[in-house]
Design a protein around this motif. Structure first.
Motif, PDB file in Angstrom:
ATOM      1  N   ARG A  58       0.806  -1.218   0.000  1.00 23.24           N
ATOM      2  CA  ARG A  58       0.000   0.000   0.000  1.00 23.24           C
ATOM      3  C   ARG A  58       0.842   1.273   0.000  1.00 23.24           C
ATOM      4  N   TRP A  59       2.125   1.157   0.391  1.00 26.16           N
ATOM      5  CA  TRP A  59       2.974   2.352   0.342  1.00 26.16           C
ATOM      6  C   TRP A  59       3.339   2.712  -1.097  1.00 26.16           C
ATOM      7  N   ALA A  60       2.988   1.861  -2.051  1.00 21.67           N
ATOM      8  CA  ALA A  60       3.291   2.153  -3.455  1.00 21.67           C
ATOM      9  C   ALA A  60       2.594   3.418  -3.935  1.00 21.67           C
ATOM     10  N   SER A  61       1.475   3.789  -3.310  1.00 19.55           N
ATOM     11  CA  SER A  61       0.760   5.001  -3.720  1.00 19.55           C
ATOM     12  C   SER A  61       1.566   6.262  -3.435  1.00 19.55           C
ATOM     13  N   LEU A  62       2.649   6.148  -2.636  1.00 20.13           N
ATOM     14  CA  LEU A  62       3.470   7.308  -2.292  1.00 20.13           C
ATOM     15  C   LEU A  62       4.713   7.429  -3.176  1.00 20.13           C
ATOM     16  N   LEU A  63       4.964   6.438  -4.012  1.00 21.53           N
ATOM     17  CA  LEU A  63       6.239   6.396  -4.725  1.00 21.53           C
ATOM     18  C   LEU A  63       6.400   7.520  -5.736  1.00 21.53           C
ATOM     19  N   ASP A  64       5.310   8.017  -6.297  1.00 17.44           N
ATOM     20  CA  ASP A  64       5.469   9.110  -7.257  1.00 17.44           C
ATOM     21  C   ASP A  64       5.862  10.407  -6.577  1.00 17.44           C
ATOM     22  N   ARG A  65       5.821  10.433  -5.221  1.00 20.58           N
ATOM     23  CA  ARG A  65       6.241  11.622  -4.470  1.00 20.58           C
ATOM     24  C   ARG A  65       7.519  11.383  -3.678  1.00 20.58           C
ATOM     25  N   ALA A  66       7.997  10.133  -3.629  1.00 17.53           N
ATOM     26  CA  ALA A  66       9.129   9.791  -2.767  1.00 17.53           C
ATOM     27  C   ALA A  66      10.457   9.969  -3.482  1.00 17.53           C
ATOM     28  N   ALA A  67      11.457  10.461  -2.718  1.00 17.49           N
ATOM     29  CA  ALA A  67      12.814  10.570  -3.254  1.00 17.49           C
ATOM     30  C   ALA A  67      13.550   9.249  -3.127  1.00 17.49           C
ATOM     31  N   ALA A  68      13.189   8.450  -2.122  1.00 18.16           N
ATOM     32  CA  ALA A  68      13.822   7.147  -1.893  1.00 18.16           C
ATOM     33  C   ALA A  68      12.977   6.397  -0.870  1.00 18.16           C
ATOM     34  N   VAL A  69      13.272   5.095  -0.730  1.00 14.23           N
ATOM     35  CA  VAL A  69      12.535   4.230   0.208  1.00 14.23           C
ATOM     36  C   VAL A  69      13.533   3.455   1.050  1.00 14.23           C
ATOM     37  N   VAL A  70      13.257   3.382   2.368  1.00 17.66           N
ATOM     38  CA  VAL A  70      14.047   2.555   3.279  1.00 17.66           C
ATOM     39  C   VAL A  70      13.068   1.791   4.163  1.00 17.66           C
ATOM     40  N   THR A  71      13.192   0.444   4.218  1.00 18.69           N
ATOM     41  CA  THR A  71      12.326  -0.359   5.088  1.00 18.69           C
ATOM     42  C   THR A  71      13.162  -1.336   5.896  1.00 18.69           C
ATOM     43  N   GLU A  72      12.637  -1.688   7.049  1.00 20.22           N
ATOM     44  CA  GLU A  72      13.340  -2.638   7.912  1.00 20.22           C
ATOM     45  C   GLU A  72      13.172  -4.067   7.427  1.00 20.22           C
ATOM     46  N   GLN A  73      12.022  -4.361   6.823  1.00 20.38           N
ATOM     47  CA  GLN A  73      11.773  -5.689   6.280  1.00 20.38           C
ATOM     48  C   GLN A  73      11.589  -5.568   4.771  1.00 20.38           C
ATOM     49  N   GLY A  74      11.389  -6.714   4.120  1.00 18.65           N
ATOM     50  CA  GLY A  74      11.196  -6.708   2.688  1.00 18.65           C
ATOM     51  C   GLY A  74      12.469  -7.084   1.935  1.00 18.65           C
ATOM     52  N   SER A  75      12.298  -7.269   0.616  1.00 19.81           N
ATOM     53  CA  SER A  75      13.418  -7.726  -0.203  1.00 19.81           C
ATOM     54  C   SER A  75      13.204  -7.295  -1.640  1.00 19.81           C
ATOM     55  N   ILE A  76      14.115  -7.673  -2.484  1.00 20.86           N
ATOM     56  CA  ILE A  76      14.079  -7.311  -3.895  1.00 20.86           C
ATOM     57  C   ILE A  76      12.867  -7.890  -4.617  1.00 20.86           C
ATOM     58  N   VAL A  77      12.267  -8.990  -4.091  1.00 17.93           N
ATOM     59  CA  VAL A  77      11.183  -9.651  -4.811  1.00 17.93           C
ATOM     60  C   VAL A  77       9.802  -9.205  -4.352  1.00 17.93           C
TER      61      VAL A  77
END
Length: 869
Positions: free
Chosen positions: A502-521
């Motif tokens: 759901r954070w994908a809706s913010l990507l057109d406004r984001a300069a970069a993304v950092v998360t504690e979990q998650g991976s390339i896939v």
């Protein structure tokens, strides 16, 4: 004896009736009527130019836009330009009627690009998956078409179940006129505002969920459900998955943007179907379509209904590493239970890197601490359970299962002729089930030194996985719940504990993304790569360490976060193209703009300056504006009405200036053919005149031999520019004025320009526009000169557009004082930039004049040029 001349005069002389004295009051009324239409035309012209500017800004990629924007701007512009044509024809009845037909032709061409296409979703409402063919992707969606095709081509177990098709979707949306009501709400909403997008999403989704499924669609779904149930057996629980048109396409994966309902009981299938359909209007899905330029009307929500897999393990396989596509690697991510925990980035999954040639071999194995898992609830739906401590750090796959997945991945890539992103599940019998197969876009990481710390930067964190290449900088903004998304500012660094889709809706406004979990896939990583947003995932402690850190630089390639902006990292990363470029929405606006924006009618004195040669709406506005000015100036002359005839300005400047008082631009109407400067009360004209007369023109700049040859060559090829040749391009400088309005048409030597301005007490209506073209030198030097003038104007707040050697500039929505300062600058430039085209080849001379111009403008206005100068 009378002379021959006297005899002839008597012979040919005829009695002439004395002219009737003009009806002065009728002429005043006629002039006021014209002036009223002229003011309406100017107002409409300004609105048209504003809309054209909005269209140009949208195409420049400054903001995302949807078809609502495209259609509303094109509709408003067409209506405005039609009004301009009507006002001109009312100002000069019967003289410009040909414009109406030309306008209709251009409007028809625009509508070809922006009108809603007729949906062609015809076919069965429901199709069994076993009967689906690749050519039916337009009917069942790429996701279901790919699954059915792969099963046949690779000899896999055929997927059971069925698809509610695009035709079924169209039938559902047409029932009770549901689509019409949704379209109405879409048109009314301002989707650029996050709060409005959230409100619209909730509204429309509830509208769909509360709607009735039409009887014929219910019957078709029930028949398909009965067909997948063996005689005497209970219907199976279902996985109800989105398969929208456009989903899983190359470059537009929609990864995680639509809803899937898992472990659904047959009696709740219709409700689950409506919830999946409603997810078309989820915040993330609408935001994704908006940012990627996908038209709402192109997306039919097909829905796949398949038997639910009781997964022992599940995950994702990338048949290539998208960040290192040239390396022969297969990436496998796995966790206990359903693959949901892997794609949602909610668990530290097991990771395997497999080399495929000559035989698959595991080269890297990292077992994650899998603390939780998703499994089927005994009744319905899913349940999240804590993983047994003995299994947390135990591999979720046996070695032979890893190799089996690698072989399947290699076979799929070979069959599909390109890298693929596979979602899979392992059932209790050890069988692998493909749940999804989408194209995998390569996003190679630049060859850099990832561990090198720039000397000027403070290292805040290091580690994690590169999920999307690049570097970005901005203020840290931590998102933990949906409400945080409403306040997310453009240009911020998105920091979160989980890499939720759901954070994908913010990507057109984001300069970069950092998360504690998650991976390339994960789904979020997939969408980040599509948007070109650098992403660093699996970075433990990021939320605590970065909260309140202010501006940071995220080096996803180097797997590090630094305090402040690290210019060396940011400069090394090429800017990704705007994600809308090439999309259906972008192309619709671009194609429409091709018959809206270009200005072809540049020279009012050219033979081609007529309605037949208007190829764009901009041409029509330019033609109408020029002719409206001409009609106003010619009124007094053609109607023998000195009160509204132009008067020559009495001034010591050795140039001819003429003034036409439209209303209240003169303090008094002096008799005779002259107007005196002390009688002028037009605010914008006086400001313009102050700039014109502030500094005496020192004459043309010294010209080298090449500059002189350029002038001579141009004069020989364009006889209208030779001073000894009679031409309608002779020196002309005409002011049309009222107290708050001024229009200047100026011709000085080889250059001509127009200035128009409104200066009143309402800032929203104030503006000044400037058009400039011509020159004595060759085209190359003239183009350099307009670029020179454009740079100066941009420094002082004008928006500027340049086409070849023609410049257009505008400043608006300002208080009277800034507009008057801008007019002083324009007046100064009109006088002091003429003939500079002849020295444009000399950088030293250009720099000298730039310094001189900046200094004199500062003296004139008291305004310093910005550092950009």
């Amino acid at each position: 004896m009378p002379s021959i001349r006297h005899i002839l005069n008597r012979w040919f002389r005829r009695p002439v009736s004395p002219a009737a004295p003009p009806d002065v009051e009728a002429l005043r009324i006629a002039f006021q009527t014209r002036y009223h239409q002229f003011k309406l035309l100017l107002s409409a012209n300004n609105k048209a130019l504003e809309i054209m500017s909005e269209i140009q800004a949208a195409l420049a990629g400054q903001t995302a836009f949807g078809m609502t924007f495209v259609r509303s701007r094109c509709t408003r512009l067409s209506a405005t330009v039609f009004a301009i044509v009507r006002h001109l024809n009312e100002l000069a009845p019967g003289q410009y009627t040909a414009l109406f037909e030309r306008f209709r032709q251009i409007e028809t061409e625009i509508n070809r690009y922006v009108a809603p296409p007729a949906a062609a979703w015809e076919g069965p409402l429901v199709l069994p998956l076993a009967d689906v063919r690749p050519a039916q992707a337009h009917l069942v969606g790429a996701k279901m078409a790919n699954l059915a095709d792969l099963a046949k081509r690779l000899g896999l177990a055929p997927p059971g179940g069925f698809v509610v098709t695009a035709a079924g979707f169209a039938r559902f949306m047409a029932h009770s006129d549901l689509q019409t009501e949704i379209n109405r709400r879409l048109q009314a909403a301002d989707v650029q505002r996050p709060d409005a997008l959230y409100a619209l999403s909730a509204d429309v989704q509830q509208l769909i969920i509360r709607a009735d499924v039409p009887g014929d669609l219910q019957a078709a779904i029930q028949e398909a459900l009965d067909g997948m149930t063996p005689a005497g057996a209970s219907p199976p629980a279902l996985a109800v998955r989105s398969s929208a048109l456009g989903e899983d396409a190359a470059g537009t994966s929609f990864a995680g943007q639509y809803r899937s309902q898992l472990n659904v009981s047959p009696e709740h299938l219709l409700q689950a179907y409506k919830e999946v359909v409603a997810s078309k209007y989820g915040v993330t899905a609408m935001g994704y379509r908006l940012a990627r330029g996908i038209r709402d009307e192109d997306v039919a929500m097909c829905v796949g209904c398949m038997p639910m897999i009781d997964a022992v393990a599940g995950g994702v396989v990338y048949t290539r590493n998208p960040l290192k596509p040239d390396e022969d690697e297969i990436l496998i991510h796995s966790a206990w239970g359903l693959p949901k925990s892997v794609v949602d980035g909610g668990v530290a999954a097991d990771r395997f890197v497999v080399r495929r040639h000559p035989e698959p071999v595991v080269v890297t194995e990292r077992i994650g601490d899998k603390q939780m898992r998703f499994v089927r609830h005994s009744d319905e739906g899913l349940i999240r359970l804590e993983t047994d401590p003995a299994d947390r750090q135990r591999s979720s796959l046996r070695p032979e299962q890893v190799l089996a997945l690698a072989r399947l991945a290699a076979a799929v890539e070979a069959d599909q002729e390109g890298p693929r992103d596979l979602e899979w599940a392992l059932d209790p019998r050890g069988r692998i089930h493909l749940l999804q197969c989408r194209p995998l876009e390569p996003h190679p990481t630049p060859a850099t030194s990832p561990g090198e710390v720039p000397v000027e930067a403070e290292l805040l964190l290091r580690g994690g996985q590169t999920a999307s290449a690049g570097a970005g900088a901005g203020p840290v903004f931590v998102v933990q719940r949906d409400a945080d998304a409403l306040a997310f500012p453009a240009g911020a660094v998105l920091v979160a504990s989980q890499a939720l889709p759901r954070w994908a809706s913010l990507l057109d406004r984001a300069a970069a993304v950092v998360t504690e979990q998650g991976s390339i896939v994960g789904h979020l990583a997939n969408v980040a790569r599509e948007f070109g947003v650098p992403a660093l995932m699996g970075l433990q402690g990021a939320v605590t360490a970065l909260a309140g850190a202010g501006v940071v630089t995220v080096d996803a390639d180097g797997q590090a976060v630094y305090g402040g902006r690290v210019a060396s990292l940011l400069a090394a990363v090429p800017r990704a193209p705007h994600p809308m470029a090439g999309s259906p929405v972008y192309e619709a606006l671009r194609q429409a703009a091709d018959v809206i924006i270009p200005l072809n009618l540049l020279d009012p004195d050219a033979p081609a300056f007529d309605p037949r040669h208007c190829r764009t709406l901009h041409d029509i506005t330019r033609f109408c504006h020029e002719k409206a000015v001409h009609e106003m100036f010619s009124f007094g002359k053609h109607h023998d009405f000195p009160e509204r005839s132009s008067k020559q300005l009495f001034t010591r400047i050795p140039m001819q200036w003429w003034v036409l008082d439209l209303d209240d631009g003169l303090a008094r109407q002096a008799p005779g053919p002259y107007a005196r400067l002390e009688d002028i009360v037009s605010i914008p004209m006086l400001a313009l005149w102050e700039g014109i007369t502030a500094f005496a023109w020192e004459g043309p700049p010294p010209v080298d031999s090449r500059g002189m040859m350029a002038v001579m060559f141009e004069a020989t090829t364009n006889r209208a520019l030779v001073p000894t040749v009679r031409s309608r391009l002779a020196n002309r400088n005409y002011f049309m004025i009222s107290r708050h309005f001024c229009s200047l048409q100026s011709r000085l030597g080889f250059h001509f320009c127009t200035v128009e301005a409104l200066v009143g007490e309402r800032p929203g209506e104030n503006y000044a526009t400037f058009r400039f073209k011509g020159g004595a030198a060759d085209e190359s030097r003239r183009i350099q000169r307009v670029a020179f003038v454009g740079e100066i104007l941009e420094v002082y707040g004008f928006s500027v557009s340049i086409r070849q050697d023609a410049l257009a500039a505008r400043i608006e929505d300002e208080r009277p004082e800034p507009i008057c300062r801008a007019l002083k600058i324009l007046g100064y430039l009109i006088i002091h930039t003429r003939q500079l085209d002849m020295v444009m080849a000399s950088s030293g001379t250009v720099a000298h004049y730039r310094r001189k111009i900046d200094d004199q403008i500062r003296q004139l206005t008291g305004v310093q040029p910005s550092p950009a100068a």
